[in-house]
Write a protein that holds these residues in place. Structure first.
Motif, PDB file in Angstrom:
ATOM      1  N   ALA A 159     -40.452  -1.870 -52.957  1.00 53.32           N
ATOM      2  CA  ALA A 159     -40.383  -3.228 -53.491  1.00 53.32           C
ATOM      3  C   ALA A 159     -39.313  -3.376 -54.568  1.00 53.32           C
ATOM      4  O   ALA A 159     -39.017  -4.479 -55.016  1.00 53.32           O
ATOM      5  CB  ALA A 159     -41.742  -3.634 -54.052  1.00 53.32           C
ATOM      6  N   GLU A 210     -47.875  -7.864 -52.816  1.00 56.94           N
ATOM      7  CA  GLU A 210     -46.527  -7.887 -52.257  1.00 56.94           C
ATOM      8  C   GLU A 210     -45.903  -6.489 -52.228  1.00 56.94           C
ATOM      9  O   GLU A 210     -45.271  -6.095 -51.240  1.00 56.94           O
ATOM     10  CB  GLU A 210     -45.675  -8.822 -53.116  1.00 56.94           C
ATOM     11  CG  GLU A 210     -44.535  -9.432 -52.347  1.00 56.94           C
ATOM     12  CD  GLU A 210     -43.539 -10.078 -53.300  1.00 56.94           C
ATOM     13  OE1 GLU A 210     -43.996 -10.679 -54.293  1.00 56.94           O
ATOM     14  OE2 GLU A 210     -42.336  -9.953 -53.039  1.00 56.94           O
ATOM     15  N   GLU A 261     -47.664  -4.444 -49.426  1.00 59.74           N
ATOM     16  CA  GLU A 261     -47.234  -4.846 -48.079  1.00 59.74           C
ATOM     17  C   GLU A 261     -45.796  -4.397 -47.800  1.00 59.74           C
ATOM     18  O   GLU A 261     -45.479  -3.943 -46.703  1.00 59.74           O
ATOM     19  CB  GLU A 261     -47.376  -6.367 -47.913  1.00 59.74           C
ATOM     20  CG  GLU A 261     -48.842  -6.747 -47.676  1.00 59.74           C
ATOM     21  CD  GLU A 261     -49.178  -8.173 -48.094  1.00 59.74           C
ATOM     22  OE1 GLU A 261     -48.251  -8.917 -48.499  1.00 59.74           O
ATOM     23  OE2 GLU A 261     -50.374  -8.537 -48.023  1.00 59.74           O
ATOM     24  N   THR A 262     -44.942  -4.503 -48.807  1.00 57.78           N
ATOM     25  CA  THR A 262     -43.551  -4.065 -48.637  1.00 57.78           C
ATOM     26  C   THR A 262     -43.490  -2.554 -48.424  1.00 57.78           C
ATOM     27  O   THR A 262     -42.761  -2.065 -47.550  1.00 57.78           O
ATOM     28  CB  THR A 262     -42.709  -4.444 -49.878  1.00 57.78           C
ATOM     29  OG1 THR A 262     -42.901  -5.842 -50.125  1.00 57.78           O
ATOM     30  CG2 THR A 262     -41.247  -4.164 -49.665  1.00 57.78           C
TER      31      THR A 262
END
Ligand SMILES: [Zn+2]
Length: 511
Positions: free
Chosen positions: A49, A79, A82-83
């Motif tokens: 990320a 986020e 998930e990244t």
């Protein structure tokens, strides 16, 4: 309890956070392949990320490596998680490593979160990570300065939500061995279900205790060590992989623990890390330093000749240092050269091999014996240090006792050819003035070093420089028979890295 210790290598993530050590995607891939050959269990390939570039390089590593587990680091944000998963999902054995700080000082000043909020966040994060990946590791950042009962409740939450590995980082390198043992024992006593999981340790070397602390954790029941090759990393670095592995191997009788590391690959791996990052190991560094197996004192030499074990506790061959390295020369053909490159641990494409072989032939024209170090330098020069933005085409320097040093440089800058000449105090100064004038950059030269790669006056010269520009630090290296060309290449290499870094804003993670 198992007597197998898992080696979690974080050279590509924590190691890369060493000042100036940033690696490009191609370098990370070469290093990941070598780490796989070394036999590490897990490779933490990056922090996906943090930037587009890091995401893609983690993904490339995940696609290329088949045996080791490939892990991406993520804060406890949906986020990030998930990244990280998108970056590693194509790996044969993927994993997500998520973390949050649990010390009062970090929660109060950095996170601005209450204890309850931290526990909630960990529950959500580990649940989300487990919904994506079968393998999830959770770390309490700044664990050794955390209140231990609270930390145990955070860990309990992570365990209940399905984390498979719990990692205890000594983020600031503050702890000492007895204290580390006590923390590991307390976690083992207090957290329900921890006996079915792997407990891991991650130590920093601010007080020079990273390796000792890691061993204390193993004694207390941890079975994974997070470490880096040559001990590189943030500030004073991480626990050195090669030291931990060789202590467990040399003192097997005392520890009774094994790793899956192929120790004969240690030296190659260490050299590759040095080549890529530009960070040399000090000569007296344990296991991989230039003097680690040298015996200067006459009385030692005499002892070694009579019986090796009088003064040597590890045979150099065990870590992959050969007493006689095979020498290539003018008459060595493409086959011998390719075999050597392969033995040194590089997997190059046909085109890269051709290019490197061409350089080898031209070097062999004026250098009689070509050693492993020379071959490594050629590979680094032709394959790893690929010019992205700036490329040196030619250099002509005039210098001596009675002239004003003048350098004429021809470069390619973003595909456009240009040239210029400048004067200087000396030939290197003139060369750098000319390069900087053409590129329009104004970095500070913080360090400049020239060394010979091997002995002899016909040796390849290696220039290492460190540049600083707007708070970003980049190392550059260049190798050539001519030390002025080597110096110019080092400058161009460092400028390319600075250029790459300025396009890669990285939020800082400290773990
Ligand atoms: Zn760390």
């Amino acid at each position: 309890m198992s007597d197998r210790v898992l080696i979690f290598d974080t050279t590509l993530r924590d190691g890369e956070q060493s000042p100036g050590a940033s690696m490009n995607a191609q370098e990370k891939l070469q290093l990941a392949r070598q780490l796989e050959r070394l036999g590490v269990d897990t490779i933490e390939a990056g922090f996906p990320a943090s930037s587009e570039g890091d995401f893609h390089s983690v993904r490339q590593v995940a696609q290329a490596v088949r045996s080791a587990r490939i892990v991406g680091l993520a804060r406890t944000l949906a986020e990030d998680i998930e990244t990280a998963w998108r970056a590693v999902e194509q790996a044969k054995n993927p994993g997500i490593h998520t973390f949050i700080a649990t010390s009062d000082i970090h929660m109060k000043y950095k996170l601005r979160m209450s204890r309850e909020e931290v526990i909630d966040r960990v529950g959500q994060a580990v649940r989300l990570a487990r919904s994506l990946s079968d393998w999830v590791e959770f770390s309490c950042e700044d664990a050794t300065r955390s209140e231990v009962d609270f930390m145990c409740s955070v860990i309990q939450t992570a365990v209940d939500q399905g984390a498979c590995t719990i990692n205890i980082p000594d983020t600031v390198g503050y702890s000492y061995p007895d204290e580390i043992s006590a923390v590991i024992r307390t976690v083992r006593e207090k957290v329900r279900g921890i006996e079915n999981l792997v407990l891991s340790i991650h130590c920093h070397n601010d007080l020079g205790l990273a390796v000792a602390n890691s061993l204390a954790a193993l004694r207390a029941g941890a079975r994974q060590v997070e470490c880096t090759v040559n001990g590189i990393g943030e500030r004073a670095g991480n626990a050195a992989l090669e030291e931990i592995v060789m202590i467990l191997k040399t003192r097997k009788g005392s520890f009774g623990l094994d790793t899956g590391i192929v120790s004969e690959e240690i030296f190659h791996t260490s050299r590759l890390v040095t080549t890529i990052t530009g960070i040399s190991v000090q000569p007296n560094k344990a296991i991989v330093g230039a003097n680690a197996f040298a015996h200067e004192a006459g009385i030692h030499q005499d002892g070694i000749i009579k019986e090796r074990t009088t003064y040597e506790i590890i045979a150099p061959e065990t870590v992959g240092i050969s007493r006689s390295s095979l020498v290539l020369g003018k008459h060595s053909g493409s086959h011998a050269f390719r075999e050597r490159v392969k033995d040194l641990g590089y997997s190059l494409t046909e085109e890269e091999l051709e290019r490197t072989f061409k350089r080898f032939k031209s070097l062999a024209d004026h250098k009689k014996e070509i050693f492993d170090e020379d071959v490594e330098a050629l590979v680094a020069e032709e394959v790893l240090r690929t010019a992205a933005t700036y490329k040196l085409l030619s250099l002509t320097v005039m210098s001596g006792s009675d002239v004003v040093p003048t350098a004429t440089v021809r470069m390619e800058i973003e595909g456009r050819e240009c040239h210029g000449a400048e004067l200087g105090n000396g030939p290197v100064d003139a060369t750098y003035n000319a390069i900087l004038k053409l590129t329009g950059r104004r970095p500070n030269l913080v360090r400049f070093e020239i060394s010979a790669i091997t002995g002899g006056t016909d040796a390849l010269g290696e220039a290492t420089i460190r540049l600083e520009e707007k708070g970003k630090v980049a190392l550059g290296k260049g190798t050539h028979e001519d030390i002025l060309v080597a110096s110019a290449k080092a400058m161009v290499n460092a400028l390319n890295r600075l250029h790459y870094l300025s396009g890669q804003p990285k939020p800082s993670v400290r773990l």
